[in-house]
Design a protein around this motif. Structure first.
Motif, mmCIF file in Angstrom:
data_model
loop_
_atom_site.group_PDB
_atom_site.id
_atom_site.type_symbol
_atom_site.label_atom_id
_atom_site.label_comp_id
_atom_site.label_asym_id
_atom_site.label_seq_id
_atom_site.Cartn_x
_atom_site.Cartn_y
_atom_site.Cartn_z
ATOM 1 N N LEU A 235 122.291 76.483 24.740
ATOM 2 C CA LEU A 235 123.738 76.320 24.882
ATOM 3 C C LEU A 235 124.160 74.860 24.701
ATOM 4 C CD1 LEU A 235 124.386 78.803 27.818
ATOM 5 C CD2 LEU A 235 125.156 79.046 25.458
ATOM 6 N N GLU A 236 123.289 73.930 25.054
ATOM 7 C CA GLU A 236 123.594 72.527 24.805
ATOM 8 C C GLU A 236 123.615 72.247 23.299
ATOM 9 O OE1 GLU A 236 124.512 68.525 25.342
ATOM 10 O OE2 GLU A 236 124.780 70.324 26.572
ATOM 11 N N LYS A 237 122.699 72.865 22.558
ATOM 12 C CA LYS A 237 122.699 72.715 21.099
ATOM 13 C C LYS A 237 123.959 73.340 20.497
ATOM 14 C CE LYS A 237 120.185 71.504 18.446
ATOM 15 N NZ LYS A 237 120.243 70.219 17.691
ATOM 16 N N ILE A 238 124.361 74.502 21.020
ATOM 17 C CA ILE A 238 125.585 75.149 20.553
ATOM 18 C C ILE A 238 126.777 74.220 20.768
ATOM 19 C CG2 ILE A 238 127.211 77.016 21.028
ATOM 20 C CD1 ILE A 238 124.873 77.997 19.439
ATOM 21 N N ARG A 239 126.812 73.562 21.949
ATOM 22 C CA ARG A 239 127.911 72.648 22.251
ATOM 23 C C ARG A 239 127.893 71.450 21.303
ATOM 24 N NH1 ARG A 239 129.118 68.014 24.351
ATOM 25 N NH2 ARG A 239 126.921 67.464 24.598
ATOM 26 N N GLU A 240 126.723 70.850 21.098
ATOM 27 C CA GLU A 240 126.614 69.676 20.239
ATOM 28 C C GLU A 240 127.040 69.995 18.803
ATOM 29 O OE1 GLU A 240 122.592 68.423 20.572
ATOM 30 O OE2 GLU A 240 122.859 67.448 22.530
ATOM 31 N N ASP A 241 126.646 71.174 18.322
ATOM 32 C CA ASP A 241 126.920 71.543 16.930
ATOM 33 C C ASP A 241 128.209 72.346 16.771
ATOM 34 O OD1 ASP A 241 124.497 70.334 16.415
ATOM 35 O OD2 ASP A 241 123.359 72.202 16.355
ATOM 36 N N ASN A 242 128.876 72.626 17.912
ATOM 37 C CA ASN A 242 130.142 73.374 17.904
ATOM 38 C C ASN A 242 130.007 74.706 17.155
ATOM 39 O OD1 ASN A 242 132.810 73.825 18.597
ATOM 40 N ND2 ASN A 242 133.628 72.766 16.805
ATOM 41 N N ARG A 243 129.037 75.519 17.556
ATOM 42 C CA ARG A 243 128.782 76.806 16.893
ATOM 43 C C ARG A 243 129.208 77.984 17.772
ATOM 44 N NH1 ARG A 243 122.768 76.627 14.371
ATOM 45 N NH2 ARG A 243 123.550 78.533 13.367
ATOM 46 N N TRP A 244 130.266 77.776 18.566
ATOM 47 C CA TRP A 244 130.703 78.811 19.501
ATOM 48 C C TRP A 244 131.181 80.071 18.786
ATOM 49 C CZ3 TRP A 244 129.164 78.043 24.225
ATOM 50 C CH2 TRP A 244 129.011 76.729 24.690
ATOM 51 N N VAL A 245 131.922 79.904 17.700
ATOM 52 C CA VAL A 245 132.434 81.069 16.976
ATOM 53 C C VAL A 245 131.271 81.878 16.392
ATOM 54 C CG1 VAL A 245 133.818 81.816 15.008
ATOM 55 C CG2 VAL A 245 134.617 79.942 16.446
ATOM 56 N N GLU A 246 130.280 81.170 15.843
ATOM 57 C CA GLU A 246 129.103 81.848 15.284
ATOM 58 C C GLU A 246 128.349 82.602 16.368
ATOM 59 O OE1 GLU A 246 125.074 80.644 12.745
ATOM 60 O OE2 GLU A 246 126.687 79.173 13.073
ATOM 61 N N LEU A 247 128.177 81.971 17.538
ATOM 62 C CA LEU A 247 127.499 82.639 18.636
ATOM 63 C C LEU A 247 128.268 83.861 19.098
ATOM 64 C CD1 LEU A 247 125.336 82.856 20.841
ATOM 65 C CD2 LEU A 247 126.635 81.175 22.184
ATOM 66 N N TYR A 248 129.598 83.705 19.226
ATOM 67 C CA TYR A 248 130.418 84.842 19.642
ATOM 68 C C TYR A 248 130.288 86.020 18.684
ATOM 69 C CZ TYR A 248 134.570 87.716 20.242
ATOM 70 O OH TYR A 248 135.412 88.786 20.404
ATOM 71 N N ASN A 249 130.252 85.744 17.399
ATOM 72 C CA ASN A 249 130.143 86.817 16.407
ATOM 73 C C ASN A 249 128.798 87.536 16.484
ATOM 74 O OD1 ASN A 249 132.721 86.421 15.336
ATOM 75 N ND2 ASN A 249 131.997 84.865 13.888
ATOM 76 N N MET A 250 127.804 86.867 17.023
ATOM 77 C CA MET A 250 126.480 87.492 17.147
ATOM 78 C C MET A 250 126.357 88.354 18.392
ATOM 79 S SD MET A 250 123.833 84.541 15.851
ATOM 80 C CE MET A 250 122.501 85.732 15.754
ATOM 81 N N ILE A 251 127.191 88.090 19.419
ATOM 82 C CA ILE A 251 127.051 88.843 20.670
ATOM 83 C C ILE A 251 128.182 89.814 20.945
ATOM 84 C CG2 ILE A 251 125.706 87.014 21.752
ATOM 85 C CD1 ILE A 251 128.171 86.113 23.227
ATOM 86 N N LYS A 252 129.265 89.747 20.139
ATOM 87 C CA LYS A 252 130.421 90.612 20.446
ATOM 88 C C LYS A 252 130.122 92.072 20.154
ATOM 89 C CE LYS A 252 132.802 90.107 15.982
ATOM 90 N NZ LYS A 252 134.057 89.692 15.336
#
Length: 427
Positions: free
Chosen positions: A410-427
């Motif tokens: 989650l720290e890597k997600i924050r650093e790289d700002n990949r929240w939308v990509e992560l959301y699309n993988m878990i929705k």
């Protein structure tokens, strides 16, 4: 976002007892009622609830159980999400009698007597004697469970130190941090929490002349230097002990004022605030300061509103409007003396011409009503979280505990700002 509204309190000192036997039950009920009237009368709600330590009285599970019940009522009253409650530990949030007590107090004395090079000693212990570091964290076991189970704001270093089979720190951060979901008029707001009670015990230094021979506390550099000084970012610090209680307080104060525009403290039980070196310091007082009949200390809580004043080509200003609500024996009323506005100049360091700046990148956005923190919680509950980690960041080691690998991911997600990509993988 035009305004960020924060409910801030400290030193609740929950004890293991029935509500009718607790002298502060009626006072806490009055606080909830006062906040209910405030929200109804103004139409306002709160974005964050910040509790600056001493949630419990002796760091026991039963005390945190009562605290959780109160926090749930508090969130409901002010319409704040439970995941937007943030805490730091105080000296009462540790079980000072936890084994091995004598070894731990010996380490306390060793660190507190290294005035000039205590950070060197601390870093040396982390690298070469992590087993001793682990002993310093055993009294925080129940606090760690409290802030990790429901609030997701546990300190990564503390988690690593409390893991039984881990004998290395593995570069875990000695602070927690969270980005506010919405920008404040274009400024990113970051919240940081640190543990000032690492070497706290019954022999702590106290300004009271009767206890001047006590030892001062230790806040490592690697804890308070986590925040970066960057244009467009406003950093807020939560710490239980004011700097007067710490080793190397002058050096730390200079560093903190450079990094954190707003600093929130507890412990002293008396509400106060000031602005120095272009940084605001709020000493929150206590919701439960001790003897209910002692008029020296009055129960208080704070309402803090943050906003931005734009000044064209000149530096913008962060406005910090502090309202202190004090219990007068019957109800909570505004403390006119302690309620005050502050202004912090947000200095710009970018001297390059606008024409030399790269074109702005259009950022992908999450669906309306969904925050980054919501995505964090959805991911943590996702049954195939390990597969997602391996797909997005194959280099992350997934053999350790679920919590640690999730934190790194989650720290890597924050650093790289990949929240939308992560959301699309878990929705």
């Amino acid at each position: 976002m035009e305004t960020i509204r924060i409910l801030q309190l400290s030193d609740i000192h929950w004890k293991k007892q029935l509500d009718p036997a607790d002298d502060y039950t009626d006072i806490r009920d009055q606080m909830l009622q006062d906040l209910e009237y405030y929200c109804k009368g103004t139409g306002n709600s709160f974005d964050k609830i910040l509790i600056c330590g001493d949630i419990a009285f002796s760091g026991s599970a039963d005390e945190y159980k009562r605290a959780n019940s109160f926090i749930r009522d508090l969130c409901k009253t002010v319409a704040c999400k439970s995941e937007e409650v943030y805490t730091v530990p105080g000296n009462h949030d540790k079980n000072v009698n936890e084994h091995p007590k004598c070894v731990r107090e010996f380490i306390h004395q060793a660190i507190s007597n290294r005035w000039n090079d205590c950070d060197w000693l601390w870093n040396k212990m982390i690298d070469e004697d992590f087993s001793f570091i682990k002993k310093l964290y055993t009294p925080f076991k129940e606090y760690n469970n409290f802030c990790n189970d429901e609030r997701d704001n546990a300190e990564p270093f503390m988690l690593r130190a409390l893991e039984r089979d881990v004998d290395r720190h593995n570069d875990a951060e000695m602070f927690w941090h969270s980005e506010f979901e919405d920008n404040l008029e274009g400024y990113q707001v970051n919240l940081y929490g640190v543990n000032s009670a690492l070497i706290s015990d019954l022999n702590d230094y106290d300004p009271d002349p009767k206890r001047i021979d006590g030892h001062r506390l230790f806040l490592p550099q690697i804890a308070y230097r986590g925040a970066k000084c960057k244009d467009g970012i406003i950093n807020i610090l939560m710490c239980h002990h004011p700097l007067d209680f710490l080793l190397n307080k002058d050096t730390i104060a200079k560093d903190l004022d450079k990094r954190y525009a707003l600093q929130l403290y507890g412990h002293v039980h008396i509400a106060n605030s000031d602005i120095n070196n272009n940084a605001v310091h709020i000493y929150s007082g206590s919701l439960n300061p001790g003897d209910v009949n002692d008029n020296t200390y009055k129960p208080v809580y704070n309402i803090i509103e943050l906003s931005i004043e734009k000044h064209g080509n000149k530096n913008d200003v962060l406005k910090v409007d502090l309202r202190v609500q004090k219990y007068d024996g019957e109800q909570f009323v505004k403390d006119e003396k302690q309620s005050k506005p502050f202004k912090v100049t947000l200095k710009k360091h970018d001297l390059w011409k606008e024409s030399n700046k790269p074109e702005a990148v259009i950022e992908q956005r999450l669906p309306d009503g969904l925050s980054k923190r919501d995505v964090r919680h959805k991911f943590k509950q996702c049954p195939n979280s390990k597969e997602i980690i391996q797909k997005m960041y194959p280099q992350i080691d997934c053999t350790g505990s679920a919590y640690m690998r999730n934190q790194v991911f989650l720290e890597k997600i924050r650093e790289d700002n990949r929240w939308v990509e992560l959301y699309n993988m878990i929705k």
